[in-house]
Write an enzyme that holds these catalytic residues in place. Structure first.
Site, mmCIF file in Angstrom:
data_model
loop_
_atom_site.group_PDB
_atom_site.id
_atom_site.type_symbol
_atom_site.label_atom_id
_atom_site.label_comp_id
_atom_site.label_asym_id
_atom_site.label_seq_id
_atom_site.Cartn_x
_atom_site.Cartn_y
_atom_site.Cartn_z
ATOM 1 N NE ARG A 1 -2.127 -6.374 -0.311
ATOM 2 C CZ ARG A 1 -2.982 -7.362 -0.116
ATOM 3 N NH1 ARG A 1 -4.280 -7.145 -0.047
ATOM 4 N NH2 ARG A 1 -2.576 -8.590 0.018
ATOM 5 N N GLY A 2 -2.104 -7.607 -3.735
ATOM 6 C CA GLY A 2 -2.691 -8.936 -3.776
ATOM 7 C C GLY A 2 -2.675 -9.394 -5.233
ATOM 8 C CB ALA A 3 -1.372 -12.483 -6.802
ATOM 9 C CD GLN B 1 1.168 -6.697 3.235
ATOM 10 O OE1 GLN B 1 1.796 -6.845 4.271
ATOM 11 N NE2 GLN B 1 1.773 -6.547 2.072
ATOM 12 C CG ASN C 1 1.553 -16.066 -0.106
ATOM 13 O OD1 ASN C 1 0.929 -15.316 -0.857
ATOM 14 N ND2 ASN C 1 1.221 -16.219 1.162
ATOM 15 C CE LYS C 2 3.564 -9.653 1.205
ATOM 16 N NZ LYS C 2 4.475 -8.765 0.411
ATOM 17 N NE ARG D 1 4.261 -5.443 -5.471
ATOM 18 C CZ ARG D 1 3.630 -5.917 -4.392
ATOM 19 N NH1 ARG D 1 2.317 -5.815 -4.281
ATOM 20 N NH2 ARG D 1 4.306 -6.513 -3.430
ATOM 21 C CG ASP E 1 2.032 -13.041 -4.395
ATOM 22 O OD1 ASP E 1 1.990 -13.400 -3.213
ATOM 23 O OD2 ASP E 1 1.530 -11.979 -4.807
HETATM 24 O O1 MRU Z 1 2.764 -7.556 -1.329
HETATM 25 P P1 MRU Z 1 1.310 -7.949 -1.411
HETATM 26 O O2 MRU Z 1 0.471 -7.397 -0.316
HETATM 27 O O3 MRU Z 1 0.741 -7.703 -2.787
HETATM 28 O O4 MRU Z 1 1.357 -9.524 -1.215
HETATM 29 C C1 MRU Z 1 0.166 -10.242 -1.282
HETATM 30 C C2 MRU Z 1 0.305 -11.674 -0.970
HETATM 31 O O5 MRU Z 1 1.380 -12.195 -0.772
HETATM 32 C C3 MRU Z 1 -0.956 -12.477 -1.000
HETATM 33 O O6 MRU Z 1 -0.898 -13.532 -0.090
HETATM 34 C C4 MRU Z 1 -1.123 -13.067 -2.403
HETATM 35 O O7 MRU Z 1 -0.979 -12.070 -3.369
HETATM 36 C C5 MRU Z 1 -2.440 -13.709 -2.575
HETATM 37 S S1 MRU Z 1 -3.778 -12.558 -2.635
HETATM 38 C C6 MRU Z 1 -5.178 -13.458 -2.943
#
Ligand code: MRU
Length: 343
Positions: A47-49, A189, A240-241, A82, A230
């Site tokens: 996970r993470g963009a 997270q 973002n999250k 996603r 994201d």
């Molecule tokens: O749902 P996730 O854990 O994939 O969400 C991740 C985030 O929102 C991060 O802040 C974003 O992807 C940046 S990661 C460098």
């Protein structure tokens, strides 16, 4: 440094750090089929963009031995995993372009071609994070106390991290950095990944529940908020999250700079503003399951995974191309230009 993703040449497989098991255990998952990569993205093994984008790029390689049609199907399957992080779609567009130029190749040659592309994409991400980290580090005072949300660290990327990359670069530049990490409900997270990643790297890190951010800011402890992204669209609005928008509102109320750190692969200049960003809604189970028991079924649940922070609440967007201070810019103008100077 832990690697969230690694291509294993001998196995011809993608190895993923299983982020669901952290911080309790350091487990790895081996993906040999596209479907395994798609499911790993969906169930958040990875996970993470930026990490999602890199995983998808390697995922297409796994289809190459079955020929170009299988790769085309892989691109479609991975695109359904996603919806919010645009890095996934940037990666797939790149792989599609490579495929288009390689349709005459044998399956083995096609695999080599796509693997080369995926590797470059992966390596670029790491380089970009170091570059944006340096830009971001210049914005922090020495002895900075920073609040961050979710996990925008090494394990969310090709390495170093974006928001956490800025902190690492600041430390490399000799600055002292203290970090508050939001727990980041519902999947934690911040508690499971960020606090663990920073502590493992020797940072002074303190965990708070999301609901404590306002009180913390009021105490005067926080010099800056830094988060990842994201999807950042043309006018600077940023997905973002979930909970990021709330922090941006709070930061403005307390006159604390609010920074977004992300590579250019997170920028989507095809969308004019944040209202067009597709926001993933995840399973209600993420909220329904309690420490003990469950929330009764007659209670409805709304569980968006991301929110959009409007550009006017963002003090600066930190990318490897430089630092953008808004509002009022059009990021499309900077697409073709090499660098804007950090200020
Ligand atoms: O749902 P996730 O854990 O994939 O969400 C991740 C985030 O929102 C991060 O802040 C974003 O992807 C940046 S990661 C460098």
């Amino acid at each position: 440094m832990l690697k969230a993703l690694e291509w294993l040449d001998e196995e011809r497989a993608l190895r993923l750090l299983d982020q669901r098991a952290l911080p309790g255990a350091e487990l790895y998952v081996l993906c040999r089929q596209v479907e395994e990569v798609a499911q790993a993205i969906e169930n958040m093994t990875v996970r993470g963009a930026p990490a999602i984008g890199i995983a998808a790029a390697y995922g297409t390689v796994l289809a190459a031995r079955e020929g170009p049609e299988a790769v085309a199907d892989a691109l479609k399957r991975l695109a359904r995993t996603r919806p919010t992080a645009v890095n996934l779609f940037q990666a797939l567009a790149l792989m599609k372009h490579s495929l288009g130029a390689a349709r005459q190749l044998s399956p083995l040659e096609l695999e080599e071609r796509l693997l080369g592309e995926a590797r470059r994409f992966h390596e670029e991400d790491l380089k970009n994070n170091h570059r944006l980290g340096e830009f971001g580090a210049a914005l922090l005072p020495d002895r900075a106390t920073v609040l961050t949300h979710c996990n925008a660290g090494a394990i969310a990327t090709g390495g170093h991290g974006t928001a956490l990359g800025v902190l690492r670069s600041a430390r490399e530049a000799g600055k002292q950095v203290r970090v508050y990490a939001d727990e980041t409900r519902p999947l934690l997270q911040g508690a499971r990944l960020t606090a663990w990643e920073l502590a493992r790297d020797g940072f002074d890190v303190t965990l708070i529940a999301d609901s404590m951010a306002a009180a913390l800011m009021k105490s005067g402890e926080v010099d800056a908020v830094i988060v990842g992204a994201d999807r950042i669209v043309r006018n600077g609005d940023t997905a973002n999250k979930i909970g990021t928008y709330m922090l941006a509102v709070l930061a403005e109320a307390h006159q604390i700079p609010f920074y977004v750190a992300a590579p250019w692969s997170t920028v989507d200049t095809s969308l004019p503003d944040g209202s067009h960003i597709p926001i993933e809604e995840r399973s209600e189970e993420e909220l329904r399951v309690l420490f003990e028991g469950r929330v009764p079924d007659e209670v409805k649940i709304w569980n968006p995974a991301f929110d959009v922070t409007p550009a006017h609440l963002i003090s600066a967007i930190i990318t490897e191309r430089g630092v953008f201070r808004g509002p009022g810019y059009d990021l499309k103008e900077f697409e073709a230009r090499p660098f804007v100077t950090a200020s």
